[in-house]
Design an enzyme around this catalytic site. Sequence first.
Site, PDB file in Angstrom:
ATOM      1  N   GLN A 108      -4.649  -1.760   8.607  1.00  0.00           N
ATOM      2  CA  GLN A 108      -4.789  -3.577   8.721  1.00  0.00           C
ATOM      3  C   GLN A 108      -5.250  -4.546   9.398  1.00  0.00           C
ATOM      4  O   GLN A 108      -4.847  -4.241  11.178  1.00  0.00           O
ATOM      5  CB  GLN A 108      -3.287  -3.710   8.157  1.00  0.00           C
ATOM      6  N   ASP A 160     -11.234   2.249   3.313  1.00  0.00           N
ATOM      7  CA  ASP A 160     -12.454   0.511   3.527  1.00  0.00           C
ATOM      8  C   ASP A 160     -13.505   0.482   3.176  1.00  0.00           C
ATOM      9  O   ASP A 160     -13.636  -0.475   2.703  1.00  0.00           O
ATOM     10  CB  ASP A 160     -11.265  -0.062   4.368  1.00  0.00           C
ATOM     11  N   LYS A 208       1.335  -0.908  -0.312  1.00  0.00           N
ATOM     12  CA  LYS A 208       0.051   0.266  -0.008  1.00  0.00           C
ATOM     13  C   LYS A 208       0.799   0.980   0.005  1.00  0.00           C
ATOM     14  O   LYS A 208       1.027   2.232  -0.484  1.00  0.00           O
ATOM     15  CB  LYS A 208      -1.155   0.196   1.160  1.00  0.00           C
TER      16      LYS A 208
END
Length: 285
Positions: free
Chosen positions: A97, A120, A53
């Site tokens: 994460q 997300d 990322k």
Amino acid sequence: MAQIIDGKAVSASVKAEVAAQAAQLKEEKGLEVGLAVVIVGNDPASRVYVNNKKKACEAVGFKSFEYALPEETTQEELLALVEKLNKDKSVNGILVQLPVPRHIDEKAIINAISPDKDVDAFHPVNVGKIMIGEYSFLPCTPAGVMRLIESTGVDITGKQCVVIGRSNIVGKPQAMLLLQKNGTVTICHSKTKNLKEICLGADILVVAIGRAKFVTGDMIKEGAVVIDVGMDRDENGKLCGDVDFESAEKVAGYITPVPGGVGPMTIAMLMKNTLTAAMQQNGLM
Ligand code: NAP
């Protein structure tokens, strides 16, 4: 023989679009897009995802802020960091994460991220918006799958779409997105009876179960679009998908490989969401 859907090429074109828009934002508005990535603990797979990322942010011209916290970080400490990032104007997107260590309540963390920075699209507000079709962000993997289907030129309208898997991050939102594109959608899961029969009726089959090579060629309709979300290891420890590529490609019309299919799309769509977040936060969308 199926045509291979090249996820690397499609993701490269998404990232190129994002990079061009980010450069324009910087030049015309003096805005630099920023993504904060938080990782707790030392899970090697998570580490790889976070590094990917970071690299993607560099490639599209975003600033990335990495917070690597030790395993013993408390929930309160993590919540305090999320709160700080929610208020930080240089941070447009926040990603924690997953999975987080067991002593931390994942839901509490997801709920603490400001929906405006939830790139997300896991926050209940964003999940709800997806249900009613009024979303700002789409969850990255299902959105990436939609781009891959689009790249085949196959129109989803009226097609029989089968999604195997009903997780909150892939299966359920995937089904909603296919429905919004006028597909006739069936969701299958571990309790589904006659799975093979249902799969054989699918014009578009999206597989997200986490079982190596589970879907075989004899479960696929001739000419179907087959999208393999799975990221598994085969008996030799080699990366593979939920679909048995060898038998499936003989029957399908289009198929994604693993690696090189859905995987690269997830990060590309994350970059797209972060750009959208920056534009919305600055009244440009
Ligand atoms: P998950 O949360 O474990 O969900 C798996 C789903 O598959 C569940 O709904 C489960 O049904 C269903 N399932 C399991 N065994 C089944 C069977 N034998 N027949 C039918 N359905 C079955 O997994 P996930 O997070 O959605 O991920 C799925 C896969 O996609 C994994 O391999 C993961 O690594 C991969 N993935 C890849 C990306 C990417 O970027 N490429 C992103 C996310 C996930 P129940 O609900 O009944 O248990």
